[in-house]
Design a protein around this motif. Structure first.
Motif, mmCIF file in Angstrom:
data_model
loop_
_atom_site.group_PDB
_atom_site.id
_atom_site.type_symbol
_atom_site.label_atom_id
_atom_site.label_comp_id
_atom_site.label_asym_id
_atom_site.label_seq_id
_atom_site.Cartn_x
_atom_site.Cartn_y
_atom_site.Cartn_z
ATOM 1 N N SER A 15 35.588 -57.648 9.297
ATOM 2 C CA SER A 15 34.330 -58.264 8.887
ATOM 3 C C SER A 15 34.568 -59.090 7.631
ATOM 4 C CB SER A 15 33.250 -57.209 8.633
ATOM 5 O OG SER A 15 33.620 -56.385 7.548
ATOM 6 N N ALA A 16 33.685 -60.014 7.394
ATOM 7 C CA ALA A 16 33.763 -60.853 6.196
ATOM 8 C C ALA A 16 32.414 -60.818 5.496
ATOM 9 C CB ALA A 16 34.114 -62.285 6.580
ATOM 10 N N HIS A 17 32.464 -60.802 4.212
ATOM 11 C CA HIS A 17 31.245 -60.807 3.412
ATOM 12 C C HIS A 17 31.274 -62.054 2.547
ATOM 13 C CE1 HIS A 17 30.387 -56.699 4.663
ATOM 14 N NE2 HIS A 17 31.693 -56.535 4.578
ATOM 15 N N VAL A 18 30.266 -62.876 2.698
ATOM 16 C CA VAL A 18 30.224 -64.146 1.973
ATOM 17 C C VAL A 18 29.026 -64.157 1.024
ATOM 18 C CG1 VAL A 18 31.422 -65.416 3.788
ATOM 19 C CG2 VAL A 18 28.962 -65.230 3.868
ATOM 20 N N ASP A 19 29.093 -65.038 0.048
ATOM 21 C CA ASP A 19 28.043 -65.068 -0.964
ATOM 22 C C ASP A 19 26.789 -65.826 -0.529
ATOM 23 O OD1 ASP A 19 29.221 -67.544 -0.989
ATOM 24 O OD2 ASP A 19 29.435 -67.681 -3.163
ATOM 25 N N ARG A 20 26.865 -66.458 0.638
ATOM 26 C CA ARG A 20 25.678 -67.166 1.149
ATOM 27 C C ARG A 20 25.674 -67.053 2.668
ATOM 28 N NH1 ARG A 20 27.974 -71.580 3.181
ATOM 29 N NH2 ARG A 20 29.770 -72.470 2.152
ATOM 30 N N PRO A 21 24.522 -67.117 3.284
ATOM 31 C CA PRO A 21 24.450 -67.023 4.748
ATOM 32 C C PRO A 21 25.172 -68.195 5.425
ATOM 33 C CG PRO A 21 22.269 -66.764 3.771
ATOM 34 C CD PRO A 21 23.187 -67.189 2.673
#
Length: 74
Positions: A15-21
């Motif tokens: 999974s990846a978690h980004v600072d913006r959608p």
């Protein structure tokens, strides 16, 4: 993204978690990610069936040999 075997079993997840959608992935991008997840999953399953089991069998043989040699741990 699930990491799947050839039979479809899930053996992991990325999974990846980004600072913006994200605005959404294109079909080609999703297809490429699914293919990569399937390839990684098949590799993980192969690694477990071969390399990992061989290593465990080797350790088991070492343990049996030491037990038969009459060595003591301090």
């Amino acid at each position: 993204m699930p990491l799947t075997t050839g039979s479809g079993a899930c053996v992991g997840m990325v999974s990846a978690h980004v600072d913006r959608p994200l605005d959404g992935l294109r079909t080609a991008q999703l297809t490429a990610l699914e293919a990569l997840g399937a390839q990684a999953g098949r590799w993980l399953a192969w690694h477990e069936r071969t390399v990992l089991l061989d290593a465990l069998e080797h350790l088991h043989a070492l343990g049996r040999a030491q037990r038969g040699a009459g060595t003591r741990r301090s």
